[in-house]
Scaffold this motif. Structure first.
Motif, PDB file in Angstrom:
ATOM      1  N   TYR A   1      36.450  -4.165   9.329  1.00  0.00           N
ATOM      2  CA  TYR A   1      37.035  -3.769   8.043  1.00  0.00           C
ATOM      3  C   TYR A   1      38.433  -4.366   7.985  1.00  0.00           C
ATOM      4  O   TYR A   1      39.317  -3.939   8.744  1.00  0.00           O
TER       5      TYR A   1
ATOM      6  N   ARG B   1      35.977  -0.172  11.685  1.00  0.00           N
ATOM      7  CA  ARG B   1      35.652   1.224  11.389  1.00  0.00           C
ATOM      8  C   ARG B   1      34.434   1.621  12.199  1.00  0.00           C
ATOM      9  O   ARG B   1      33.541   0.807  12.437  1.00  0.00           O
TER      10      ARG B   1
ATOM     11  N   GLU C   1      39.870  -8.598   2.634  1.00  0.00           N
ATOM     12  CA  GLU C   1      39.258  -7.291   2.398  1.00  0.00           C
ATOM     13  C   GLU C   1      39.652  -6.753   1.032  1.00  0.00           C
ATOM     14  O   GLU C   1      38.838  -6.111   0.345  1.00  0.00           O
TER      15      GLU C   1
ATOM     16  N   GLN D   1      36.994  -5.635  -1.770  1.00  0.00           N
ATOM     17  CA  GLN D   1      36.969  -4.279  -2.305  1.00  0.00           C
ATOM     18  C   GLN D   1      37.157  -4.272  -3.826  1.00  0.00           C
ATOM     19  O   GLN D   1      36.525  -3.481  -4.527  1.00  0.00           O
TER      20      GLN D   1
ATOM     21  N   ARG E   1      40.938   7.152   4.081  1.00  0.00           N
ATOM     22  CA  ARG E   1      40.195   5.951   3.711  1.00  0.00           C
ATOM     23  C   ARG E   1      40.006   5.846   2.199  1.00  0.00           C
ATOM     24  O   ARG E   1      40.057   4.749   1.636  1.00  0.00           O
TER      25      ARG E   1
END
Length: 297
Positions: A142, A147, A187, A191, A213
């Motif tokens: 991640y 994770r 990332e 996302q 998170r």
């Protein structure tokens, strides 16, 4: 008793103190990512097992470690080289590993920076899964870090561990976070394009990990992230109470956030040919201890 993994890469400054803190265990395993300094030489002076494996990513390194290295005990603990095991934490881990109701436990770090515990602006207590039953936990990538995926119920430890985040100096910290910001930028793009915010976890998450998170995923979508991160850490979390070290910590975290945004813009508007190849050849994803990117906005 439980086994202890120690993850290393060019850790000649920290490795001796880290191993000595872990020697309450009778099974210490140093997993080195082919260090070019004296890490392995120093570690070999102690009664530990040493394995070397080229680093690809944090998640893949942990997966290789768990699948390839036999351990003496059913339970294992993951320790970074710039962290320390304390006698109090070790004793609690021993007791926790006897509980059949859980397969893993989260422990909170105490970030040590400029010889000061950063109590407020790190969103303490910030938990990481460290103690778990071997074969019941694995890891995925991640951003720059990883994770965990758990096959069973988990709980939380009361004892904490010190994390010396700047033990190698400010120059090393800045170099490391320059590399980390590349993975975080990737990332962020992923996302924004495919991820979602888990609003229920944000407000009603059952644990600090779930809420943190969800907050991380929300923060990726906020405007003026560097400024918001500084204001959030320094004033809302109380970083101003951490003194001069707290001000420096919050400023560096805002700078790190700004680097991520710059690289997001770069990836969107100035694609770099063969970026992945250059990164792997240049050691961009250096396997060092994690920054607290998930601890705050």
């Amino acid at each position: 008793m439980f086994s202890i993994y120690i993850l290393t890469y060019n850790e000649e400054i920290d490795i001796a103190a880290c191993i000595e803190s872990a020697m309450l265990s009778d099974d210490i395993i140093v997993v080195d990512s082919c260090s070019s300094d004296r890490t392995v030489e120093i570690a070999s002076r102690y009664p530990v097992r040493i394995f070397q494996h080229p680093f690809e990513s944090h998640g893949k390194q942990r997966t290789w470690m768990l699948e390839s290295i036999p351990v003496k005990h059913e339970w294992v603990y993951i320790l970074e080289a710039d962290e320390r095991m304390t006698p109090e934490l070790f004793a609690e881990c021993e007791q926790a590993s006897k509980n059949p109701d859980y397969i893993g436990y989260y422990a909170a770090e105490r970030v040590m920076f400029m010889n000061h515990w950063i109590r407020y602006s790190t969103q303490y207590p910030r938990y990481q899964l460290r103690l778990f039953r071997h074969g019941k936990v694995w890891f995925t990538d991640y951003g720059h870090t990883e994770r965990e995926v758990c096959d069973g119920a988990t709980s939380f430890l009361k004892q904490t561990y010190p994390h010396y985040t700047c033990s190698k100096g400010f120059s090393r910290w800045i170099e490391k976070h320059n590399r980390y910001s590349t993975d975080e930028a990737r990332e962020t793009l992923y996302q924004l394009q495919q991820g979602t915010v888990k609003w229920r976890d944000l407000f009603f998450g059952q644990s600090e990990v779930e809420r943190r998170r969800a907050l991380k995923d929300l923060s990726l979508r906020l405007p003026a992230r560097p400024l918001l991160r500084f204001l959030y850490m320094y004033f809302l979390l109380g970083g101003c109470l951490d003194g001069r070290a707290g001000l420096a910590w919050c400023t560096l975290q805002a700078f790190y956030e700004y680097l991520i945004l710059l690289k997001v813009w770069e990836m969107q508007h100035i694609p770099i040919p063969n970026l992945d190849t250059k990164i792997s050849q240049g050691g961009e994803s250096e396997p060092e201890a994690h920054p607290t990117s998930e601890a705050t906005l």
